[in-house]
Each structure stands twice: as structure tokens, then as C-alpha cells.
Design an enzyme around this catalytic site. Structure first.
Site, PDB file in Angstrom:
ATOM      1  N   PRO A 269       1.045  -1.662   0.094  1.00 44.68           N
ATOM      2  CA  PRO A 269       0.176  -0.223  -0.217  1.00 44.68           C
ATOM      3  C   PRO A 269       0.682   1.258   0.202  1.00 44.68           C
ATOM      4  O   PRO A 269       1.462   1.941   0.735  1.00 44.68           O
ATOM      5  CB  PRO A 269      -0.550  -0.075   1.442  1.00 44.68           C
ATOM      6  CG  PRO A 269      -0.631  -1.583   1.741  1.00 44.68           C
ATOM      7  CD  PRO A 269       0.262  -2.074   1.247  1.00 44.68           C
ATOM      8  N   CYS A 270       0.283   2.300  -1.188  1.00 46.79           N
ATOM      9  CA  CYS A 270       1.289   2.901  -0.948  1.00 46.79           C
ATOM     10  C   CYS A 270       1.230   4.676  -0.687  1.00 46.79           C
ATOM     11  O   CYS A 270       1.872   5.967  -0.481  1.00 46.79           O
ATOM     12  CB  CYS A 270       1.792   3.827  -2.917  1.00 46.79           C
ATOM     13  SG  CYS A 270       0.035   4.132  -3.595  1.00 46.79           S
ATOM     14  N   GLN A 271       0.188   4.729   0.043  1.00 40.50           N
ATOM     15  CA  GLN A 271      -0.315   6.014   0.651  1.00 40.50           C
ATOM     16  C   GLN A 271       0.432   6.821   1.690  1.00 40.50           C
ATOM     17  O   GLN A 271       0.694   7.519   1.799  1.00 40.50           O
ATOM     18  CB  GLN A 271      -1.838   6.260   1.702  1.00 40.50           C
ATOM     19  CG  GLN A 271      -2.951   5.236   0.525  1.00 40.50           C
ATOM     20  CD  GLN A 271      -3.470   3.987   0.117  1.00 40.50           C
ATOM     21  OE1 GLN A 271      -2.069   3.015   0.512  1.00 40.50           O
ATOM     22  NE2 GLN A 271      -4.192   3.864  -0.402  1.00 40.50           N
TER      23      GLN A 271
END
Length: 361
Positions: A87-89
Site C-alpha cells: 500500500p502506497c498511501q
């Protein structure tokens, strides 16, 4: 096992943080045999399994034992690929508050743990460019180098590979078999694709409308005020083009004037902006349809992410929740980028097969 014999075997993969299957779909298009997807989100299971004919293990990567993953690799196919997009957030420029206290920060280290324990021949990881600025990324590359992997890291502009979207991604490829690189855009002879190329032939929708033949082709309903706003909007324009009475109070303030791209229409003749998890909302970015008075539909967002037009996100006759599908689509690796990565691995193996085997003296 002799090196030449190893290279004659196909590539098989496990996709960590698989989501709805964008990366897996692309890898399969390139001829990679994806054996398993892993994700913690139950909404991923149906689209992943139905569209990719591979099982999806619903489990937190932090709780996975590598023996669970190893059991899905077929023993007589020796080239194993561990792929994934944590997950890149946490590392996104949109997230100004995340730091090392964010639990997602550690998911890349879990990805690294799996690689360390399985020691696959090939590894790939895709994420936002901002990840490269963090120490955890240096740890990841350092481990790969110390473990004998050849690596290639590139910031990729998706539009250069024929994806109809302005999206920059960090792609890492690694191989224990030899030097490796991502194939350049010139290898594919792509031209830049526009919103018109992607969406112009889809059925017309009104605000809040649903296509009877494809319920994923549905748009969110605009309020009377936002309907006036989109009718006052120009392709590639901003809310600054509106009559003053339509401008939101927050945008009249000095701090709000620095956000001109919200409440905007896309342009037919340019790539779309980056598709986020909120792309179905007119006020969340430049997500207005170039011509019709509505935000783009769920299906249109998926097409811009290069998903096949027939890709299913929910079971037939089940309710469609826009936020859930928006999350699946916005978080996905564009299918076309996954295919480029897969073809780069295939080219890598083919090149090694063609190279002469050194003779001992």
C-alpha cells in the site's frame, strides 16, 4: 540443477498485496503463470479469482508463513517470481502526515521478509516515486544487492507505455540470474493514448446513470450546485473559469487558490490525470467527463487503469458500492504496466537462454 535447464522453465509468480488483480492480469498477459494472490481486503477475492483464474489468499502479509506461499509454486518450474505493490498511501505526495508510526510503513519490510525467506530467482515491486526518498527503500535495495540480485530501479511514466493516464510509478526489478532492466517504451512502439482513445465509444450516461448492459458503467449523482459547476467547466480548465457565485468558499481563500485541479473536466485529447481511489467524484480532482455533465464512471476509471472492458469487480446481481470499487480500481497497478513488467522478465530470460554458456578451462 544446470543453469540452462532452469532457464528453459516458465516463470511462476506469487502476487503480494494483489488487490483486484491489476498486476496479476498484466503478468498473465505476458505469459507469466501467477499461482496465488495475497491480500487482506475481502472485496479483492471475487475480482481477483474470477478474472485471473488463480486463488486469492485473504490474509495479512504480516501473518503469512512463507511455507504457505512456497506450496503454491510448482516444483518442476524453477523460475520463481515474488511480485507486489505494498500500500502506497504512506509514501504518496498526497499524504502529508504519514510517518514511521503508520503501520503501512512496515509492509515493505514484510515484503522483504518474504523475499529473504523464499529466495526467489526474480523479484518486482511497484510503488509511488516518493518511496525512493525513505530509508526503508534503501534497506530493501541493500538487501537485494547483498543477496546477489542484479537490480534495476526506474521512475516510469505510464503514458509512455500506452496507458491513457498521467501516472508516475517507481518500478523495481531484480534477478539472481543476471543483469536485468525494464524494457524501454521504444520496444513497444506505443503512441500516447488519450481519454478519447479510451472512452469515446462508451454509452452516454447522465449524472447518477447506470448502463443496463454493464452496471459498472455508472456515475455518481451530482448535486444541483455541482451540476451547475460542471456545466460551467471547460476541458482542462479549472474552477477559476466559473462565475463567482459557483466558486466554493474554501477556494476563495488564499489557501484554497493553490488547488486548481479539483472540480475539473478531463480533456479528450490528453491522457487522464492520475486515477485515485476517489476518481468517481467530480470534486475530488479533474475527474469530470470531457463532454457529458458528470464524473467519469467506475468502468471508465477501470479502463483508464487499462483493465479489460469485461473485467468483473462484483458478482452478478450483487450490490455495487462505489467507494469499494473506487478503492480497488484506484489502488491497482495498471494492467498494461504489469504486462510491461512481465514482458521485461520474459525478455530477460530469453536473453539469458540465447547467451553462450561459459566453458570451464
Amino acid at each position: 540443477m544446470k543453469r540452462r535447464h532452469v532457464l528453459e522453465r516458465g516463470i511462476q509468480a506469487v502476487d503480494l498485496f494483489c488487490g483486484a488483480g491489476g498486476l496479476t492480469c498484466g503478468l498473465k498477459k505476458a505469459g507469466v503463470k501467477v499461482r496465488l494472490g495475497v491480500d487482506v481486503d475481502p472485496a479483492c477475492q471475487y475480482p481477483y479469482e474470477y478474472n485471473n483464474s488463480a486463488p486469492c489468499l485473504l490474509k495479512d502479509v504480516r501473518e503469512i508463513k512463507t511455507a504457505e506461499l512456497a506450496s503454491h509454486f510448482v516444483a518442476d518450474e524453477s523460475i520463481r517470481l515474488i511480485a507486489g505493490c505494498a500500500p502506497c498511501q504512506t509514501f504518496s505526495t498526497y499524504n502529508q502526515k504519514a510517518d514511521k508510526t503508520d503501520s503501512r510503513w512496515w509492509l515493505l519490510r514484510e515484503f522483504l521478509r518474504v523475499v529473504r525467506e523464499l529466495n526467489p530467482e526474480l523479484v518486482t515491486m511497484e510503488n509511488v516515486p516518493g518511496l525512493a526518498e525513505h530509508t526503508v527503500f534503501g534497506e530493501f535495495l541493500g538487501f537485494l544487492h547483498e543477496s546477489g540480485y542484479h537490480t534495476a530501479e526506474k521512475i516510469v511514466r505510464c503514458e509512455d507505455y500506452g496507458i491513457p493516464q498521467q501516472r508516475s510509478r517507481l518500478v523495481v526489478m531484480a534477478s539472481r540470474l543476471g543483469k536485468i532492466d525494464l524494457l524501454p517504451p521504444s520496444h513497444f512502439r506505443n503512441r500516447t493514448k488519450t481519454v478519447r482513445d479510451a472512452l469515446s465509444d462508451l454509452p452516454v450516461l447522465a449524472s447518477g446513470g447506470v448502463d443496463k448492459s454493464d452496471p459498472i458503467h455508472q456515475s455518481s449523482e451530482l448535486s444541483p450546485l455541482n451540476l451547475k459547476r460542471i456545466r460551467a467547466s471547460k476541458p482542462s480548465g479549472t474552477w477559476r473559469d466559473w462565475p463567482n457565485e459557483l466558486v466554493a468558499k474554501c477556494h476563495r481563500k488564499k489557501s484554497g487558490k493553490t488547488y486548481p485541479s479539483v472540480y475539473g473536466r478531463m480533456s479528450w485529447d490528453e491522457p487522464a490525470p492520475t486515477i485515485t481511489t476517489q476518481f468517481f467524484g467530480f470534486g475530488n480532482g479533474r475527474f469530470g467527463h470531457p463532454e457529458q455533465d458528470r464524473a467519469i464512471s467506475l468502468r471508465e476509471g477501470a479502463i483508464i487503469q487499462s483493465f479489460p472492458r469485461t473485467y468483473r469487480f462484483v458478482e452478478p446481481n450483487q450490490p455495487i458500492y462505489m467507494k469499494a470499487i473506487g478503492r480497488l480500481v484506484g489502488n491497482a497497478v495498471p494492467v498494461r504496466l504489469g504486462e510491461v513488467i512481465g514482458k521485461s522478465f520474459r525478455h530477460h530470460i530469453d536473453s539469458l537462454q540465447a547467451a553462450p554458456i561459459p566453458t570451464k578451462r
